[in-house]
Design a protein around this motif. Structure first.
Motif, mmCIF file in Angstrom:
data_model
loop_
_atom_site.group_PDB
_atom_site.id
_atom_site.type_symbol
_atom_site.label_atom_id
_atom_site.label_comp_id
_atom_site.label_asym_id
_atom_site.label_seq_id
_atom_site.Cartn_x
_atom_site.Cartn_y
_atom_site.Cartn_z
ATOM 1 N N LEU A 106 0.813 -1.187 -0.009
ATOM 2 C CA LEU A 106 -0.040 0.012 -0.026
ATOM 3 C C LEU A 106 0.943 1.193 -0.026
ATOM 4 N N PRO A 107 0.344 2.335 -0.712
ATOM 5 C CA PRO A 107 1.240 3.545 -0.571
ATOM 6 C C PRO A 107 1.037 4.274 1.022
ATOM 7 N N GLN A 108 1.851 5.228 1.199
ATOM 8 C CA GLN A 108 1.808 5.902 2.476
ATOM 9 C C GLN A 108 0.460 6.749 2.469
ATOM 10 N N LEU A 109 -0.323 6.795 3.652
ATOM 11 C CA LEU A 109 -1.661 7.346 3.693
ATOM 12 C C LEU A 109 -1.605 8.669 3.216
ATOM 13 N N THR A 110 -0.698 9.511 3.019
ATOM 14 C CA THR A 110 -0.651 10.715 2.443
ATOM 15 C C THR A 110 -1.040 10.548 0.916
ATOM 16 N N ALA A 111 -0.262 9.728 0.396
ATOM 17 C CA ALA A 111 -0.349 9.509 -1.091
ATOM 18 C C ALA A 111 -2.018 9.069 -1.544
ATOM 19 N N PHE A 112 -2.230 8.054 -0.559
ATOM 20 C CA PHE A 112 -3.657 7.377 -0.793
ATOM 21 C C PHE A 112 -4.557 8.466 -0.473
ATOM 22 N N ASN A 113 -4.403 9.384 0.209
ATOM 23 C CA ASN A 113 -5.500 10.526 0.315
ATOM 24 C C ASN A 113 -5.542 11.323 -0.655
ATOM 25 N N ILE A 114 -4.470 11.765 -1.343
ATOM 26 C CA ILE A 114 -4.308 12.597 -2.463
ATOM 27 C C ILE A 114 -4.998 11.896 -3.649
ATOM 28 N N SER A 115 -4.866 10.451 -3.763
ATOM 29 C CA SER A 115 -5.651 9.735 -4.759
ATOM 30 C C SER A 115 -7.091 9.697 -4.764
ATOM 31 N N ARG A 116 -7.459 9.632 -3.737
ATOM 32 C CA ARG A 116 -8.755 9.602 -3.647
ATOM 33 C C ARG A 116 -9.519 10.935 -3.573
ATOM 34 N N ASP A 117 -8.989 11.968 -3.574
ATOM 35 C CA ASP A 117 -9.442 13.432 -3.568
ATOM 36 C C ASP A 117 -9.343 13.803 -5.082
ATOM 37 N N LYS A 118 -10.251 13.955 -5.981
ATOM 38 C CA LYS A 118 -10.190 14.217 -7.450
ATOM 39 C C LYS A 118 -9.279 15.672 -7.679
ATOM 40 N N TYR A 119 -9.836 16.552 -6.545
ATOM 41 C CA TYR A 119 -9.172 17.785 -6.608
ATOM 42 C C TYR A 119 -8.018 17.866 -6.241
ATOM 43 N N LEU A 120 -7.635 17.387 -5.218
ATOM 44 C CA LEU A 120 -5.985 17.160 -4.646
ATOM 45 C C LEU A 120 -5.118 16.572 -5.794
ATOM 46 N N LEU A 121 -5.758 15.678 -6.655
ATOM 47 C CA LEU A 121 -5.109 14.746 -7.474
ATOM 48 C C LEU A 121 -4.786 15.756 -8.696
ATOM 49 N N ASN A 122 -5.884 16.502 -8.885
ATOM 50 C CA ASN A 122 -5.892 17.407 -9.878
ATOM 51 C C ASN A 122 -4.560 18.446 -9.883
ATOM 52 N N VAL A 123 -4.365 18.872 -8.513
ATOM 53 C CA VAL A 123 -3.514 20.261 -8.230
ATOM 54 C C VAL A 123 -2.175 19.578 -8.184
ATOM 55 N N PHE A 124 -2.012 17.967 -7.856
ATOM 56 C CA PHE A 124 -0.739 17.516 -7.512
ATOM 57 C C PHE A 124 -0.275 17.450 -9.141
ATOM 58 N N CYS A 125 -1.042 16.932 -9.852
ATOM 59 C CA CYS A 125 -0.733 16.810 -11.497
ATOM 60 C C CYS A 125 -0.108 17.936 -11.746
ATOM 61 N N THR A 126 -0.871 18.992 -11.539
ATOM 62 C CA THR A 126 -0.576 20.341 -12.172
ATOM 63 C C THR A 126 0.696 20.761 -11.879
ATOM 64 N N GLU A 127 0.934 20.522 -10.480
ATOM 65 C CA GLU A 127 2.025 20.896 -9.867
ATOM 66 C C GLU A 127 3.427 20.419 -10.394
ATOM 67 N N ASN A 128 3.072 19.230 -10.836
ATOM 68 C CA ASN A 128 4.072 18.322 -11.201
ATOM 69 C C ASN A 128 4.490 18.096 -12.661
ATOM 70 N N GLY A 129 3.606 19.032 -13.445
ATOM 71 C CA GLY A 129 3.907 18.994 -14.850
ATOM 72 C C GLY A 129 3.213 17.919 -15.448
ATOM 73 N N ILE A 130 2.090 17.229 -14.815
ATOM 74 C CA ILE A 130 1.330 16.234 -15.647
ATOM 75 C C ILE A 130 0.258 16.754 -15.947
ATOM 76 N N LYS A 131 -0.441 16.760 -17.334
ATOM 77 C CA LYS A 131 -1.686 17.268 -17.683
ATOM 78 C C LYS A 131 -2.801 16.635 -17.062
ATOM 79 N N ALA A 132 -3.445 17.353 -16.559
ATOM 80 C CA ALA A 132 -5.044 17.055 -15.968
ATOM 81 C C ALA A 132 -6.034 18.118 -16.414
ATOM 82 N N PRO A 133 -7.178 17.752 -16.511
ATOM 83 C CA PRO A 133 -8.194 18.965 -16.894
ATOM 84 C C PRO A 133 -7.940 20.448 -15.890
#
Length: 376
Positions: A106-133
Motif C-alpha cells: 500500500l502507498p503511504q496514507l498521504t499519497a492514498f488520500n491525494i489519490s482518492r480526492d479528485k481535486y487534490l489529485l488534479n492540483v498535484f498533477c498540475t504542480e508536477n507538470g502532468i496534464k490534468a483538466p
C-alpha cells in the motif's frame, strides 16, 4: 500464511475470490463480508464478518478473525474498497502489537488520500507538470459564461460517475448551487475517449502494467465500462508511471485518462487506489495482477508475464443487457460470445452454481434493495 479478501458481498470481490482460489488452497483464504448472509456462507468457505460502517466494529471484527488463526500466522491484505482500506490504515496505527502480522503493498496514507480526492489529485498533477483538466474556480463562472466551454461538475471524493454532472450549455449553470465538496473541471474532448491504465508498483517502481480501451459504456455518457479491450498504450504507461513515481506508490492503481482528439493528448481524470471493477481482465490477459500483488506483499520477486492484448472483458449482466434493451437490439455482434478471447464479469473462473447464487444474492440482498429504493 492467509489471504484476506474483504467486502466479498461485492461483485468485484467475487471475481477476485475466484482468481485467488485458482492459485491457493481454500484453507489459505479468509473471506470477509460486511453483512451476515446465509447465501454468502454457501458461496464462500471460511466466511467471516468484517463490518466497515464504523471503525469500532471493524476493529472488533478484525481482532476476532486474528484470534481464530494460529499464533504468528501472517495475513496478506488485499485492498478491495477505499473505505475498508482507510479503516485498515487506522487499525494498523492503533494496534502496533498485531500490525506486523499483516503483509500488504500500500502507498503511504498521504499519497492514498491525494489519490482518492479528485481535486487534490488534479492540483498535484498540475504542480508536477502532468496534464490534468483545468480547474475552474467558482469566482470564474461569470466570465466563463460569456466565453462558454463545456464543463464537468464533480464531487471531490466518490466512486465512478456518482454525482458527476456535465455542463454542456450556459443554461446548465443556472441550476447549480456551488458546494464546497464539488468542483468544476474542463470538459476534455468529447468526453467519450476514455482509456484505463492499470499499474502494479513497489515504492514508485513499476512492476506491472496493462491498459484497456472502452468499447461500450452504460450509460453512454460517463457510465461504467460494459465492454472493453486490452490494448498496449505506451503513452499512458509513461504518464501514469511518472505520476505514481512522484507519489512513491506501492500496490495496485487504476488511472483513468481522457483523450483529446484535437490536442492529441491524454489527461489524467482520477486514480482508483483499490481493486477496480474490471480486475478480472488482469488474470484473463495474463497480467496476473492479483498473484503478483500477493508476491509483492510477501517480499518475493514479482514474476514477469507477457500480456495478451487480444483479449476483451464484458459486464454482460445486467448492464450490457440493459444497454442492448435500451437500444432495441441495435448493437452489432452483441450475441457473439467468443469465450476464448473474452472474459465475463461474475462468470469467468466461477462455477455455474456460485455465479447463480451470487446473482441471486446481488439482486435480492437487503443492501441492493435499499440502494434501488434510495433508502440509507
Amino acid at each position: 500464511m492467509k489471504i484476506l479478501i474483504s467486502d466479498v458481498e461485492l461483485r468485484k470481490s467475487f471475481d477476485i475470490a475466484n482468481i485467488v482460489g485458482r492459485n491457493y488452497p481454500p484453507a489459505d483464504i479468509l473471506y470477509a463480508s460486511s453483512e451476515d448472509s446465509r447465501v454468502l456462507k454457501v458461496i464462500y468457505a471460511n466466511l467471516y464478518l468484517l463490518r466497515t460502517a464504523d471503525y469500532m466494529n471493524f476493529e472488533r471484527d478484525l481482532k476476532e478473525i486474528i484470534s481464530l488463526l494460529s499464533n504468528g500466522e501472517d495475513i496478506v491484505y488485499l485492498p478491495v474498497e477505499e473505505r475498508t482500506t482507510l479503516l485498515f490504515y487506522e487499525f494498523l496505527e492503533k494496534n502496533p502489537a498485531v500490525a506486523p502480522r499483516f503483509l500488504f503493498a500500500l502507498p503511504q496514507l498521504t499519497a492514498f488520500n491525494i489519490s482518492r480526492d479528485k481535486y487534490l489529485l488534479n492540483v498535484f498533477c498540475t504542480e508536477n507538470g502532468i496534464k490534468a483538466p483545468e480547474i475552474i474556480s467558482f469566482d470564474r463562472l461569470d466570465t466563463w459564461k460569456t466565453e462558454f466551454k463545456p464543463l464537468v461538475y464533480k464531487p471531490k471524493k466518490g466512486s465512478g460517475s456518482a454525482g458527476v454532472r456535465f455542463i454542456l450549455q450556459p443554461e446548465d449553470l443556472q441550476t447549480l448551487e456551488p458546494h464546497p465538496d464539488y468542483f468544476f473541471q474542463q470538459f476534455v474532448g468529447d468526453g467519450k475517449e476514455v482509456c484505463g491504465g492499470f499499474y502494479l508498483m513497489s515504492n514508485g517502481e513499476l512492476k506491472g502494467f496493462y491498459s484497456h480501451k472502452r468499447i461500450r459504456t452504460y450509460p453512454e455518457q460517463g457510465g461504467v465500462s460494459v465492454y472493453s479491450k486490452s490494448v498496449q498504450n505506451d503513452d499512458i504507461k509513461e504518464i501514469g508511471e511518472r505520476l505514481l513515481k512522484k507519489l512513491q506508490w506501492s500496490g495496485w492503481a487504476m488511472i483513468e485518462f481522457l483523450y483529446d482528439e484535437e490536442l492529441k493528448d491524454y489527461y489524467i481524470i482520477e486514480i482508483n487506489p483499490r481493486a477496480w471493477g474490471s480486475i478480472l481482465l488482469s488474470e484473463f490477459n495474463n497480467a496476473r495482477f492479483i498473484n503478483k500483488y500477493i508476491e509483492l506483499s510477501l517480499g518475493k520477486p514479482v514474476q514477469t508475464s507477457e500480456v495478451n492484448f487480444d483479449t476483451y472483458i464484458r459486464w454482460f449482466f445486467p448492464w450490457d443487457l440493459i444497454s442492448y434493451a435500451k437500444k432495441r437490439g441495435r448493437i452489432p455482434g452483441f450475441w457473439k460470445w467468443n469465450k476464448r478471447k473474452t472474459c465475463y464479469i461474475g462468470f469467468t473462473y466461477a462455477t455455474f452454481f456460485s455465479s447463480f447464487l451470487f446473482i441471486f444474492y446481488s439482486v435480492f440482498s437487503v443492501k441492493h434493495i435499499k440502494k434501488v429504493l434510495g433508502v440509507k
